[in-house]
Motif scaffolding. Structure first.
Motif, short mmCIF file in Angstrom:
data_model
loop_
_atom_site.label_atom_id
_atom_site.label_comp_id
_atom_site.label_asym_id
_atom_site.label_seq_id
_atom_site.Cartn_x
_atom_site.Cartn_y
_atom_site.Cartn_z
N ASP A 1 0.83 -1.21 0.00
CA ASP A 1 0.00 0.00 0.00
C ASP A 1 0.86 1.26 0.00
OD1 ASP A 1 -2.20 -1.61 0.03
OD2 ASP A 1 -2.60 -1.40 2.17
N TYR B 1 1.09 6.67 -6.79
CA TYR B 1 -0.04 7.58 -7.00
C TYR B 1 0.45 9.03 -7.05
CZ TYR B 1 -4.87 9.25 -6.57
OH TYR B 1 -6.08 9.84 -6.81
N LYS C 1 2.22 1.78 -3.44
CA LYS C 1 1.16 2.27 -4.31
C LYS C 1 0.90 3.75 -4.07
CE LYS C 1 -2.92 0.28 -6.44
NZ LYS C 1 -3.93 -0.80 -6.36
N HIS D 1 -7.91 10.23 -2.50
CA HIS D 1 -8.80 9.14 -2.91
C HIS D 1 -9.10 8.28 -1.69
CE1 HIS D 1 -10.51 5.94 -5.42
NE2 HIS D 1 -9.87 5.10 -4.62
N LYS E 1 -11.74 5.05 0.03
CA LYS E 1 -12.59 3.90 -0.27
C LYS E 1 -14.06 4.27 -0.15
CE LYS E 1 -13.61 -0.81 1.31
NZ LYS E 1 -13.27 -1.86 2.32
N SER F 1 -9.13 6.92 -8.87
CA SER F 1 -8.42 5.76 -8.33
C SER F 1 -7.06 5.65 -9.01
CB SER F 1 -9.22 4.48 -8.60
OG SER F 1 -9.24 4.19 -9.99
N TYR F 2 -6.20 4.85 -8.42
CA TYR F 2 -4.87 4.61 -9.00
C TYR F 2 -5.00 4.14 -10.45
CZ TYR F 2 -0.57 1.98 -9.89
OH TYR F 2 0.56 1.48 -10.46
N GLU F 3 -5.90 3.19 -10.68
CA GLU F 3 -6.05 2.61 -12.02
C GLU F 3 -6.59 3.62 -13.01
OE1 GLU F 3 -5.77 -0.45 -8.99
OE2 GLU F 3 -7.16 1.24 -9.20
N TYR G 1 -3.44 8.82 -1.04
CA TYR G 1 -4.16 7.68 -1.61
C TYR G 1 -4.59 6.74 -0.49
CZ TYR G 1 -5.48 4.09 -4.98
OH TYR G 1 -6.18 3.19 -5.74
N HIS G 2 -5.90 6.73 -0.21
CA HIS G 2 -6.44 5.91 0.88
C HIS G 2 -7.46 4.93 0.31
CE1 HIS G 2 -4.43 8.43 3.79
NE2 HIS G 2 -5.05 9.51 3.36
N SER G 3 -7.00 4.00 -0.51
CA SER G 3 -7.93 3.09 -1.20
C SER G 3 -8.64 2.13 -0.26
CB SER G 3 -7.16 2.29 -2.26
OG SER G 3 -6.16 1.50 -1.66
N LYS G 4 -8.11 1.96 0.97
CA LYS G 4 -8.73 1.03 1.93
C LYS G 4 -9.25 1.75 3.16
CE LYS G 4 -5.74 -2.73 0.38
NZ LYS G 4 -4.71 -3.73 0.76
#
Length: 405
Positions: free
Chosen positions: A8, A15, A11, A97, A99, A156-158, A57-60
């Motif tokens: 993470d 990001y 990532k 970002h 979740k 999102s990253y993607e 970036y806090h995707s979770k």
């Protein structure tokens, strides 16, 4: 067991790097600049106004006011420093970002919300009001709000990566396809941004869009550590194979494989690479085929004595090759090494003894010529000839070549 925390974190770095690349590509003026790790993660300078971007970036993670509060307070610190200065106006941008939980924040935020939820905090059971500590008035805070933008719905990253590839493909200087946009230009862009991020002086961490595009405009495959981390070595080698080496044995071109060895190479690995090249890139199977062919091989960094040993072992194992020397003590004979491989003579590859012989062959051969150069740190062969297609591929070890071709 995979270290998810480390994954993470990496990532998160990507990001931020990607956002720097994106902001550069989105600049309208090629002379406008960004600074990596300036006031914030990314500073965008368009000559009249500077935007300081804090990227998270806090995707979770679910959004909570406390997550953005500290970055906002740090931005306010800078605002206070330049409040009465003569520097150009600075805009502050929190770009994050999450979740979930975005509905908790209502925009635009009010003065009361700013003071209560972002600038007031408790530490060691003591409450602090950051705006009081900085001796800022409500008027000052309203001015800060006018210069602050909060985006907690960042891509999102993607999705951000897809946008970058699209912009790279659309750069008129590149005229790139999907493979080139990712493996050439995105690869180079990651390298440039990661190098900027570790420079000591802030002036060294600044780059204009014009210079950025110039520096990434190189079609050379590099095993840069960040690109390898992003893509994974196995996937990168597979993509290189698909792009350059899938359709073998279909065109009777004159192909040159230039291979660099380091002091730690093993003869076994080197022989296996040559044998694979010979097997895949020669065609002498049919007596009726008028377009038989076989590859040229040059090995850079190999001692003359080791080259003799290599030839001896290859010959003893039944491989037939030409090297342009027909007898002991003879001079190099370009017509000898150019002898066409056929069903009858069983020549499956040709060894080039010296780097200078390559130019002689390129001058003498009229057929379509392709060069595949595998190197460790930098290419060792260059030519000014425009009618020769050269593919430069950086490797980490000899066996990478087998996984590519």
């Amino acid at each position: 067991m995979i270290d998810r925390t480390a994954t993470d974190t990496i990532k998160g770095y990507f990001y931020q790097f990607d956002l720097s690349i994106l902001k550069l590509l989105e600049l309208k003026d090629e002379n406008h600049k960004i600074t990596v790790e300036g006031i914030e993660d990314i500073d965008i300078d368009n000559a009249t106004i500077e935007t300081a971007v804090q990227c998270k970036y806090h995707s979770k993670k679910e959004y909570n006011h406390s997550v953005v509060a500290k970055p906002i307070r740090l931005m306010l610190n800078h605002f206070r420093e330049v409040l009465n200065g003569t520097e150009k106006k600075v805009k502050y941008n929190y770009y994050g970002h999450f979740k979930s939980g975005q509905s908790k924040l209502t925009l635009p935020i009010t003065l009361d919300f700013l003071k209560k939820n972002l600038l007031t905090y408790t530490k060691a059971k003591i409450q602090y009001k950051h705006y009081d500590d900085l001796k800022l008035t409500d008027k000052d805070l309203l001015s800060f709000l006018n210069q602050l933008e909060i985006n907690i719905n960042a891509k999102s990253y993607e999705d951000q990566l897809v946008q970058i590839r699209k912009l790279l493909k659309n750069q008129k200087e590149f005229k790139a396809d999907d493979f080139e946009a990712e493996n050439y230009f995105y690869n180079n862009a990651l390298k440039i941004i990661s190098y900027l991020a570790i420079k000591e002086k802030i002036s060294e961490r600044t780059i204009s869009k014009k210079k950025f595009l110039q520096e990434i405009n190189s079609k050379k495959i590099l095993f840069h550590k960040w690109f390898l981390e992003y893509k994974g070595k196995k996937k990168l080698l597979a993509d290189l194979r698909k792009e350059y080496f899938t359709s073998y044995n279909i065109s009777p071109f004159e192909r040159f494989f230039l291979i660099e060895v380091n002091p730690n190479y093993t003869a076994t690995d080197l022989k296996s690479v040559i044998q694979l090249i010979s097997k895949k890139w020669s065609d002498i199977k049919s007596v009726r085929n008028p377009d038989t062919f076989c590859p040229y091989v040059y090995i850079n960094g190999l001692k003359k004595s080791d080259l003799v040993t290599l030839k001896t072992e290859l010959y003893s194992e039944g491989l037939i090759f030409k090297d342009g020397f027909d007898f002991n003590g003879s001079p190099f004979n370009i017509n000898s090494i150019k002898e066409r491989a056929t069903f009858h003579n069983k020549i499956t590859f040709k060894i080039i003894n010296e780097l200078s012989f390559i130019e002689l062959l390129l001058d003498d051969i009229s057929k379509t010529k392709e060069i595949y150069q595998f190197f460790y740190n930098k290419p060792f062969f260059k030519t000014a000839k425009t009618n020769v297609n050269i593919v430069n591929i950086q490797i980490e070890e000899l066996n990478d070549i087998k996984n590519i071709i």
